[in-house]
Design a protein around this motif. Structure first.
Motif, PDB file in Angstrom:
ATOM      1  N   SER A  19       0.802  -1.210   0.000  1.00 27.58           N
ATOM      2  CA  SER A  19       0.000   0.000   0.000  1.00 27.58           C
ATOM      3  C   SER A  19       0.842   1.270   0.000  1.00 27.58           C
ATOM      4  CB  SER A  19      -0.920   0.016   1.219  1.00 27.58           C
ATOM      5  OG  SER A  19      -0.159   0.114   2.395  1.00 27.58           O
ATOM      6  N   ASN A  30      -1.586  11.376  10.273  1.00 24.87           N
ATOM      7  CA  ASN A  30      -2.680  11.916   9.475  1.00 24.87           C
ATOM      8  C   ASN A  30      -3.120  13.258  10.042  1.00 24.87           C
ATOM      9  OD1 ASN A  30      -2.726   9.696   7.869  1.00 24.87           O
ATOM     10  ND2 ASN A  30      -4.357   8.665   9.013  1.00 24.87           N
ATOM     11  N   GLU A  46      -6.417   1.682  12.887  1.00 21.89           N
ATOM     12  CA  GLU A  46      -5.961   0.683  11.933  1.00 21.89           C
ATOM     13  C   GLU A  46      -6.528  -0.682  12.292  1.00 21.89           C
ATOM     14  OE1 GLU A  46      -1.987   0.835  10.077  1.00 21.89           O
ATOM     15  OE2 GLU A  46      -1.622  -0.927  11.311  1.00 21.89           O
ATOM     16  N   PRO A 328      -3.177   4.509   2.457  1.00 19.26           N
ATOM     17  CA  PRO A 328      -3.669   5.254   3.612  1.00 19.26           C
ATOM     18  C   PRO A 328      -2.767   6.411   4.015  1.00 19.26           C
ATOM     19  CG  PRO A 328      -2.497   3.322   4.351  1.00 19.26           C
ATOM     20  CD  PRO A 328      -2.447   3.297   2.840  1.00 19.26           C
ATOM     21  N   GLY A 329      -3.335   7.296   4.834  1.00 19.81           N
ATOM     22  CA  GLY A 329      -2.551   8.336   5.484  1.00 19.81           C
ATOM     23  C   GLY A 329      -1.776   9.238   4.554  1.00 19.81           C
ATOM     24  N   ASP A 381     -10.204   4.325   7.515  1.00 21.40           N
ATOM     25  CA  ASP A 381      -9.002   5.085   7.188  1.00 21.40           C
ATOM     26  C   ASP A 381      -7.755   4.242   7.052  1.00 21.40           C
ATOM     27  OD1 ASP A 381     -10.064   7.853   9.264  1.00 21.40           O
ATOM     28  OD2 ASP A 381     -10.378   7.510   7.119  1.00 21.40           O
ATOM     29  N   SER A 382      -7.746   3.057   7.633  1.00 23.82           N
ATOM     30  CA  SER A 382      -6.560   2.208   7.532  1.00 23.82           C
ATOM     31  C   SER A 382      -6.937   0.770   7.817  1.00 23.82           C
ATOM     32  CB  SER A 382      -5.474   2.655   8.520  1.00 23.82           C
ATOM     33  OG  SER A 382      -4.308   1.866   8.367  1.00 23.82           O
ATOM     34  N   TRP A 384      -5.734  -3.511   6.872  1.00 22.94           N
ATOM     35  CA  TRP A 384      -4.757  -4.455   6.326  1.00 22.94           C
ATOM     36  C   TRP A 384      -5.465  -5.611   5.633  1.00 22.94           C
ATOM     37  CZ3 TRP A 384       0.360  -4.385   5.620  1.00 22.94           C
ATOM     38  CH2 TRP A 384       1.135  -3.477   6.356  1.00 22.94           C
ATOM     39  N   ARG A 401      -1.931  -2.516   2.792  1.00 23.83           N
ATOM     40  CA  ARG A 401      -2.608  -1.598   3.712  1.00 23.83           C
ATOM     41  C   ARG A 401      -3.304  -0.540   2.867  1.00 23.83           C
ATOM     42  NH1 ARG A 401      -1.307   2.841   7.490  1.00 23.83           N
ATOM     43  NH2 ARG A 401       0.683   3.139   6.426  1.00 23.83           N
ATOM     44  N   GLN A 403      -6.912   2.457   2.585  1.00 27.94           N
ATOM     45  CA  GLN A 403      -8.109   3.118   3.105  1.00 27.94           C
ATOM     46  C   GLN A 403      -9.262   2.816   2.163  1.00 27.94           C
ATOM     47  OE1 GLN A 403      -8.427   7.499   2.591  1.00 27.94           O
ATOM     48  NE2 GLN A 403      -6.287   7.427   1.867  1.00 27.94           N
TER      49      GLN A 403
END
Length: 410
Positions: A19, A30, A46, A328-329, A381-382, A384, A401, A403
Motif C-alpha cells: 500500500s 494523518n 488501523e 492510507p494516510g 481510514d486504515s 490491512w 494496507r 483506506q
C-alpha cells in the motif's frame, strides 16, 4: 496505478507492504479529520480484516495469473523488467511504467495478484451494501435477477480477476448447503497443479446469462492483458498427469463463459466530460470504482479531478455506489502551493479532497446550502489485507494496507 513499499515483518515471514508509495521517508501522522456523518460506518483506527473468502477460492484466483502468464513468470528477464517498472513508478512516470506490453505483463504477475485478492475480499465484505446494484448479493436471490454494471476507472488486471472470483464466491455461497472448507488441503492447488480435494462447487457454474458487465477505463493499454485474464476465468485448468480421479472430476473453470463480460476502454478519465460519462454509464445504477487510482488523479491535477467527480455525480443515477480504495494516510496526500523562500506548500489528504467534492454542502454567504448528492456508507481510514501463509504463487506477493470509502448516490 501500482505502488509497492518497504519490507516489514509479519509473523516471522518477510513480506512487503504493497500500500505504500515509492516515495522515501517515514509515515507522517494523518492530519485532523472532520467529524464523520453519524449514519456512516467509520473506522479511524488501523484494523486487520480477516477475509471470509475460502482459501481454496483465493488460491484459484491466484492460479488465474499463474496459468495465464506462465512464460512471463518463468522468464529470465522478469526481474529486470520489474526493476525497470519499479524505477518508473518511483519517478511517478506512469506513461513509461505502463507504456509497454512487457511492462504491463510484468506488473500483472507481480503486483496485481495481491490486489485481486484484496479487491475480492472488499467486495465480499461489502456485499450487504451492493444488493441494490447487484441483487445476487442477497442470499436466495433468483439466478435470473438483474446483473451488476461495474465501471472501474483505472481498472486493469486485478479488477478482472477480482470480479470473476467475487462472482464465484456468490455462486458457491448461494448453493452450498453444508460447510466444505474445513480441513482444506491447499497443497491441492499449489503451482504443481496436483489437486487432491474435491471441489464442492463444480456444479455451481451453471449460469446461462451475463451476471456482471465490467467496464475498465484507463489511459494505459490494458486491453490485451485484461482479455487474456478474462479468458482465463473460463478455462478449465490443466491438471498434472499425476492428478487422481476425484481431482479430474472436480476440475472446472472459475466461472462459466458469458457470465462476466469485460470491456476495456483506453481513455484518460480526466479528459472525460459529462456527455462522455453519461454515455458510458448509460442511465443505469452501477458500482463505480476508483481502486488505487484517485490519489494519482489528484496528483496529476486537483482541479481536473474535482471536475471529473462533479461530472460523475451529475451523470449517475440515485442508488449508484462509488467505491474508493487507496493508500492510507500520508501516502495519499497531494502537495500544492507556491515555492518560495518562506512559504511551505500545502498538503491535502485525498479523503478530504474527495469528500469536499462529494459531500461539501457549504455555500457562499447569503445563499442556501446545497443538498448533498452522496451519502457515506462505509469509511475505514486504515485497513490491512494479509496474504495467508498457505497460499502458493511462483513469486513473492505482498500484504496490503489501504483506506476504503463507499458512497451512495442520493
Amino acid at each position: 496505478m501500482g505502488k509497492h513499499g518497504k519490507a516489514v515483518k509479519d509473523g516471522g515471514r518477510m513480506v512487503r507492504d504493497d500500500s505504500e508509495s515509492l516515495r522515501k521517508g517515514a509515515v507522517k501522522k494523518n492530519p485532523a479529520k472532520p467529524k464523520e456523518k453519524p449514519t456512516a460506518k467509520t473506522i479511524k483506527t488501523e484494523s486487520t480484516v480477516e477475509s471470509v473468502v475460502p482459501l481454496k477460492l483465493q488460491q484459484l484466483a491466484l492460479n488465474i495469473f499463474k496459468d495465464t502468464f506462465p512464460e512471463v513468470l518463468a522468464s529470465d528477464t522478469l526481474q529486470t523488467l520489474l526493476q525497470e517498472v519499479k524505477g518508473r513508478l518511483y519517478d511517478r512516470d506512469f506513461d513509461q511504467a505502463f507504456g509497454r506490453k512487457d511492462y504491463l505483463e510484468a506488473y500483472s504477475v507481480r503486483w496485481s495478484p495481491s490486489r485481486a485478492l484484496c479487491y475480492q475480499s472488499i467486495l465480499v465484505d461489502l456485499q450487504q451494501h451492493l444488493v441494490e446494484v447487484f441483487p445476487a448479493c442477497r442470499s436466495g436471490e433468483p439466478s435470473g435477477a438483474r446483473g451488476l454494471n461495474a465501471i472501474c476507472f483505472g481498472g486493469g488486471a486485478a479488477e478482472v480477476v477480482a470480479f470473476g472470483a467475487f462472482l464465484r464466491f456468490l455462486r458457491d455461497s448461494a448453493q452450498k448447503q453444508t460447510p466444505h472448507d474445513t480441513g482444506l488441503k491447499l497443497e491441492a492447488l499449489t503451482i504443481t497443479d496436483a489437486v487432491s480435494e474435491t471441489d464442492p462447487s463444480k456444479e455451481n457454474i451453471s449460469s446461462t446469462h451475463q451476471e456482471i458487465d465490467l467496464v475498465l477505463v484507463d489511459s494505459a493499454d490494458w486491453k490485451d492483458v485484461s482479455s487474456k485474464l478474462g479468458s482465463g476465468l473460463t478455462v478449465t485448468p490443466t491438471l498434472s498427469k499425476y492428478a487422481n480421479a476425484s481431482a479430474r472430476e472436480a476440475n472446472s473453470a472459475l466461472i462459466e463463459v458469458g457470465s462476466l463480460n469485460s470491456t476495456f476502454i483506453m481513455e484518460n478519465a480526466l479528459e472525460m466530460d459529462r456527455r462522455r460519462l453519461l454515455a458510458l454509464i448509460g442511465g443505469k445504477t452501477a458500482l463505480i470504482t476508483l481502486l488505487f487510482t484517485l490519489n494519482e488523479l489528484y496528483t496529476a491535477s486537483i482541479s481536473k479531478t474535482t471536475k471529473f467527480l462533479l461530472n460523475l455525480t451529475s451523470s449517475t443515477e440515485p442508488g449508484t455506489l462509488l467505491l474508493v480504495v487507496d493508500s492510507p494516510g500520508s501516502y495519499s496526500e497531494t502537495t500544492v502551493g507556491p515555492v518560495g523562500a518562506t512559504e511551505m506548500p500545502k498538503k491535502y489528504p485525498m479523503k478530504w479532497l474527495l469528500e469536499h467534492a462529494l459531500l461539501g454542502t457549504e455555500a457562499p454567504r447569503g445563499q442556501e446550502a446545497t443538498i448533498p448528492l452522496w451519502e457515506k456508507v462505509v469509511s475505514d481510514d486504515s485497513r490491512w489485507f494479509r496474504i495467508h501463509e498457505t497460499l502458493r504463487y511462483p513469486i513473492a506477493i505482498e500484504n496490503m494496507r489501504y483506506q476504503l470509502h463507499l458512497y451512495r448516490r442520493l
